[in-house]
Design an enzyme around this catalytic site. Structure first.
Site, mmCIF file in Angstrom:
data_model
loop_
_atom_site.group_PDB
_atom_site.id
_atom_site.type_symbol
_atom_site.label_atom_id
_atom_site.label_comp_id
_atom_site.label_asym_id
_atom_site.label_seq_id
_atom_site.Cartn_x
_atom_site.Cartn_y
_atom_site.Cartn_z
ATOM 1 N N ARG A 39 0.830 -1.193 0.000
ATOM 2 C CA ARG A 39 0.000 0.000 0.000
ATOM 3 C C ARG A 39 0.870 1.251 0.000
ATOM 4 O O ARG A 39 1.851 1.342 0.741
ATOM 5 C CB ARG A 39 -0.910 0.032 1.243
ATOM 6 C CG ARG A 39 -2.179 -0.806 1.095
ATOM 7 C CD ARG A 39 -3.113 -0.180 0.071
ATOM 8 N NE ARG A 39 -4.329 -0.942 -0.163
ATOM 9 C CZ ARG A 39 -4.489 -1.799 -1.150
ATOM 10 N NH1 ARG A 39 -3.488 -2.053 -1.981
ATOM 11 N NH2 ARG A 39 -5.642 -2.409 -1.332
ATOM 12 N N GLU A 71 -1.360 8.329 -7.052
ATOM 13 C CA GLU A 71 -0.865 7.668 -8.256
ATOM 14 C C GLU A 71 -1.360 8.407 -9.499
ATOM 15 O O GLU A 71 -2.576 8.545 -9.673
ATOM 16 C CB GLU A 71 -1.303 6.201 -8.258
ATOM 17 C CG GLU A 71 -0.681 5.439 -7.090
ATOM 18 C CD GLU A 71 -1.155 4.006 -6.954
ATOM 19 O OE1 GLU A 71 -2.102 3.610 -7.678
ATOM 20 O OE2 GLU A 71 -0.579 3.285 -6.123
ATOM 21 N N HIS A 130 0.910 0.208 -9.919
ATOM 22 C CA HIS A 130 -0.019 -0.540 -9.075
ATOM 23 C C HIS A 130 -0.493 -1.795 -9.820
ATOM 24 O O HIS A 130 -1.687 -2.119 -9.866
ATOM 25 C CB HIS A 130 -1.224 0.320 -8.692
ATOM 26 C CG HIS A 130 -1.858 -0.073 -7.393
ATOM 27 N ND1 HIS A 130 -2.207 0.819 -6.423
ATOM 28 C CD2 HIS A 130 -2.198 -1.290 -6.902
ATOM 29 C CE1 HIS A 130 -2.742 0.196 -5.392
ATOM 30 N NE2 HIS A 130 -2.749 -1.099 -5.669
ATOM 31 N N ALA A 138 1.039 -5.059 -9.550
ATOM 32 C CA ALA A 138 1.580 -6.327 -9.048
ATOM 33 C C ALA A 138 0.591 -7.473 -9.206
ATOM 34 O O ALA A 138 0.985 -8.616 -9.465
ATOM 35 C CB ALA A 138 2.000 -6.189 -7.584
#
Length: 317
Positions: free
Chosen positions: A236, A265, A283, A285
């Site tokens: 996070r 972001e 973001h 993953a």
């Protein structure tokens, strides 16, 4: 009356139509995020007012938004991190919040390990130089036989630990909730956070974001890391103080970082984007076709289950 479901994650149903078909087969009206990005509060408010269920990614679902969700019966999180959801207010309004626990753990563990290896070996920087026809060799650092520190030893942290076994790594862990039986069985040693930061060559973040964990890594923590340390975050944004990270990288206090999540972001500090000792992710993953399909199926199943439960309650009344 047709029930309506809002779907905000951009990757939902991207790999397979099955998650969408599950909802359509129940006769639900589907509303798809029309913006192709994370929505703002104002956009969420405009779309959530007349929906019965929402499958949400990282879009804001705080009290300000939920106050406008007059018909909402269930919040189905597409993932496991619920820091963008005001769970206290949802509970107050008797709106269940579900997660897709375990759906993306292998994909995220893969990515965390990829970030560590890529940062250690400067893969992005070498690729960039080679594409500019600079064939000079860069000397980098090893992963084999080094010490890995896991800040959080949940499902994903355990997945990273398993991968570290293939690199003959010594594994340390810090977590307030300790699975001592698992750690003992797998040769993982729980240590205080300061010890982990001092002794680890590689540090991987796997904590939820809350008031206790926000900026758990800041300037003081960077100061006690090894100058050859690599830190990665696939958990996070907000776990790492980004200004402290920028300073640590710019001043070469540590070897490098692999960061897939930011407080904002794209990141607020655009100077981060110009550093050579950081690999930045969007973001992503959990963004593999396998993980996307599994999260979608679980998120849809959670919507259907809780919609049915609400309907049973209404019928009983």
């Amino acid at each position: 009356m047709t029930l309506k479901v809002l779907i905000t994650p951009r990757s939902f149903g991207k790999g397979s139509p099955a998650p969408l078909e599950m909802l359509k087969n129940k006769g639900y009206e589907i509303v798809i995020n029309p913006y192709g990005r994370i929505m703002t509060k104002e956009e969420m408010v405009s779309l959530i007012q007349d929906v019965d269920g929402v499958i949400v990614g990282v879009d804001p679902l705080d009290k300000e938004v939920l106050q406008h969700a007059r018909k909402l019966k269930v919040i189905s999180k597409y993932g496991v991190g619920i820091d963008n959801v005001d769970t206290d207010y949802a509970k107050q309004m008797s709106i269940p919040v579900t997660v897709t626990a375990g759906a993306n753990k292998e994909a995220v563990a893969d990515y965390a390990f990829a970030l560590m290896l890529g940062t250690a070996r400067k893969l992005a920087q070498i690729d960039k130089e080679c594409k500019n026809v600079n064939w000079n060799k860069m000397t980098t650092i090893d992963m084999w036989g080094k010490t890995l520190g896991l800040i959080g030893l949940g499902n994903i942290g355990k997945g990273v630990a398993k991968r570290a076994g293939g690199f003959n790594m010594n594994v340390l862990a810090y977590d307030l909730f300790q699975d001592k039986a698992y750690a003992e069985a797998n040769g993982i040693h729980y240590v205080p956070l300061e010890t982990l930061l001092k002794e680890s060559d590689f540090i991987s973040m796997h904590l939820p974001l809350n008031e206790q964990t926000r900026h758990i890594i800041g300037s003081q923590q960077f100061k006690i890391m090894k100058p050859t340390a690599v830190i990665v975050n696939t958990a996070r944004g907000g776990l790492i103080d980004e200004e402290a990270l920028f300073c640590a990288l710019k001043e070469n206090q540590i070897w490098g970082a692999g960061i897939d999540v930011f407080e904002q972001e794209p990141p607020h500090n655009k100077e981060l984007l110009g550093l050579d000792n950081i690999i930045i992710g969007s973001h992503c993953a959990a963004s593999t076709y396998g993980a996307i399909d599994e999260m979608g199926m679980m998120a849809s199943a959670n919507i259907i289950e809780h919609m049915a439960a609400k309907a049973e309650i209404i019928d009983a009344d």
